[in-house]
Enzyme design. Structure first.
Site, PDB file in Angstrom:
ATOM      1  N   HIS A   1       1.546  -1.173 -11.550  1.00 33.30           N
ATOM      2  CA  HIS A   1       1.079   0.037 -10.870  1.00 33.30           C
ATOM      3  C   HIS A   1       0.071  -0.256  -9.757  1.00 33.30           C
ATOM      4  O   HIS A   1      -0.909   0.466  -9.573  1.00 33.30           O
ATOM      5  CB  HIS A   1       0.491   1.019 -11.872  1.00 33.30           C
ATOM      6  CG  HIS A   1       1.504   1.651 -12.779  1.00 33.30           C
ATOM      7  ND1 HIS A   1       2.840   1.741 -12.445  1.00 33.30           N
ATOM      8  CD2 HIS A   1       1.377   2.237 -14.011  1.00 33.30           C
ATOM      9  CE1 HIS A   1       3.490   2.357 -13.425  1.00 33.30           C
ATOM     10  NE2 HIS A   1       2.639   2.661 -14.377  1.00 33.30           N
TER      11      HIS A   1
ATOM     12  N   HIS B   1       2.755  10.054 -11.880  1.00 32.83           N
ATOM     13  CA  HIS B   1       2.703   9.666 -13.291  1.00 32.83           C
ATOM     14  C   HIS B   1       2.201  10.789 -14.203  1.00 32.83           C
ATOM     15  O   HIS B   1       1.330  10.569 -15.041  1.00 32.83           O
ATOM     16  CB  HIS B   1       1.817   8.428 -13.451  1.00 32.83           C
ATOM     17  CG  HIS B   1       2.176   7.544 -14.593  1.00 32.83           C
ATOM     18  ND1 HIS B   1       2.170   7.979 -15.904  1.00 32.83           N
ATOM     19  CD2 HIS B   1       2.565   6.240 -14.631  1.00 32.83           C
ATOM     20  CE1 HIS B   1       2.522   6.968 -16.693  1.00 32.83           C
ATOM     21  NE2 HIS B   1       2.766   5.908 -15.948  1.00 32.83           N
TER      22      HIS B   1
ATOM     23  N   GLU C   1       9.161   9.274 -13.970  1.00 39.63           N
ATOM     24  CA  GLU C   1       8.577   8.714 -12.758  1.00 39.63           C
ATOM     25  C   GLU C   1       9.697   8.277 -11.806  1.00 39.63           C
ATOM     26  O   GLU C   1      10.234   7.173 -11.932  1.00 39.63           O
ATOM     27  CB  GLU C   1       7.697   7.519 -13.108  1.00 39.63           C
ATOM     28  CG  GLU C   1       6.663   7.785 -14.187  1.00 39.63           C
ATOM     29  CD  GLU C   1       6.214   6.525 -14.882  1.00 39.63           C
ATOM     30  OE1 GLU C   1       5.737   5.598 -14.188  1.00 39.63           O
ATOM     31  OE2 GLU C   1       6.354   6.448 -16.130  1.00 39.63           O
TER      32      GLU C   1
END
Length: 367
Positions: free
Chosen positions: A125, A200, A333
């Site tokens: 991420h 997210h 996502e």
């Protein structure tokens, strides 16, 4: 008007620690100190959301059920300070590259780039301080009316978390029609760089504090997925059919119906193939909660969607003191394929100067 301004000193202090090691980062810190961290509401009748410019984070989504009862259907925290310290990525805007990059490295145009490894040997991420852990600038905010929206901006400097080139990023949250939430992202690069933004949110249509989502019904409009190593969750590079596997949600099924058949993993954390790289909105997923009648339909324009069942949640204290546990929510996502920079057969996520990265999502709620 923003609230939680008393959290600003905490945010700035933590940001200062992260930025004190080099002059380029100190320049970014100087700009960040001039900004205000707050919470901003968008409202359309009995449908409302809250967003903070810390991490461009979606903090709440409140909507009715079939009996008119209102509930907040995303997991999160009560204060900005808790988002600063949190590790679950609740509602955050993920970047520069969402999901995992194997070995925290990749090669682009003959040069190898080493990233910050924050998931074992891999980058996750965007690194330890990705886009969900920075202050964004509020460019515009219209709280009510026919199409309330907020637009946020972040300038990612050259070399941030190891990624090449500066990047200018915008995201807009908008209540685009009755019970419809649109999330629009775009980015422009100053040098060739990978870009894979993702949103997210953790969804529980029964309400954020109402336990497991294993009995919610999910349909994923995907006939293929990208298998991953069970230990690292990094894709192998293969693209496989879901038919005959526990990953098959082409027909509506309970989230937990086939989870016992998964090997080596506690739940779903899987990238599904929902597109071929063409940039048009397509239906990605449907979620239905039988107890409240609430439904969610997701449309997006990315080639993949990560279906995650909050396997890693364990004793996380959230809004109102509620303790979230494993399977307390699900995430959808939409994204480029994970580790695409290291798999030439995956759709490219490289953005070059003169190109514009775009990523649109539309959440349609019903009850």
């Amino acid at each position: 008007m923003p609230r939680d301004l008393h959290q600003l000193l905490i945010v700035l202090a933590l940001s200062h620690v992260a930025f004190c090691l080099c002059s380029a980062r100190n320049n970014v810190m100087a700009a960040a100190e001039k900004q205000t961290v707050g919470v901003y509401e968008l409202r359309k009748g009995d449908f409302s959301i809250e967003v903070t410019n810390w991490g461009a984070t979606l903090m709440s989504v409140i909507l009715p059920d079939s009996k008119g009862n209102l509930a907040d259907v995303v997991l999160g925290y009560d204060t900005v300070a808790e988002y600063v310290n949190g590790t679950a990525y609740f509602g955050g805007l993920i970047g520069r590259v969402a999901n995992r990059i194997a070995g925290a490295r990749f090669t682009l145009d003959g040069e190898t780039y080493r990233l910050y490894a924050n998931d074992g040997n891999n980058s996750l991420h965007g690194g330890h301080r990705g886009f969900s852990k920075v202050i964004w600038t509020v460019k515009d905010h219209v709280a009510g009316g026919d199409n309330p929206y907020i637009t946020l901006y972040y300038h990612s400097f050259d070399g941030e978390q190891g990624f090449p080139g500066a990047l200018d990023v915008h995201v807009t949250y908008q209540l685009s029609s009755r019970y419809v939430l649109s999330v629009r992202m775009n980015a422009t690069a100053h040098k060739a760089t990978p870009v894979n933004l993702a949103h997210h949110a953790y969804w529980n249509l029964r309400g954020h504090g109402h336990g497991s989502i294993l009995n919610e019904t999910v349909q994923l409009f995907a006939s293929r997925y990208t298998p991953a190593d069970a230990a690292t969750l990094v894709p192998t590079g293969a693209v496989a059919p879901v038919a005959g596997t526990p990953y098959d949600f082409r027909a509506p099924a309970r989230v937990g119906a086939r989870m016992a058949g998964l090997r080596g993993v506690a739940g779903y954390d899987t990238n599904y193939v929902v597109g071929d790289g063409s940039s048009f909105l397509r239906r990605v997923a449907r979620v239905q909660d039988g107890a409240t009648g609430r439904g969610l339909e997701l449309w997006a324009d990315q080639p993949g969607v990560q279906f995650y069942t909050a396997n890693g949640l364990a004793g996380v204290k959230g809004k109102g003191g509620v303790v979230y546990g494993r399977y307390g929510a699900l995430c959808l996502e939409t994204q480029g394929f994970p580790d695409a920079v290291n798999h030439p057969n995956f759709p490219s996520q490289i953005v070059r100067p003169g190109q514009v990265y775009r990523h649109d999502m539309v959440f349609k709620f019903s009850f």
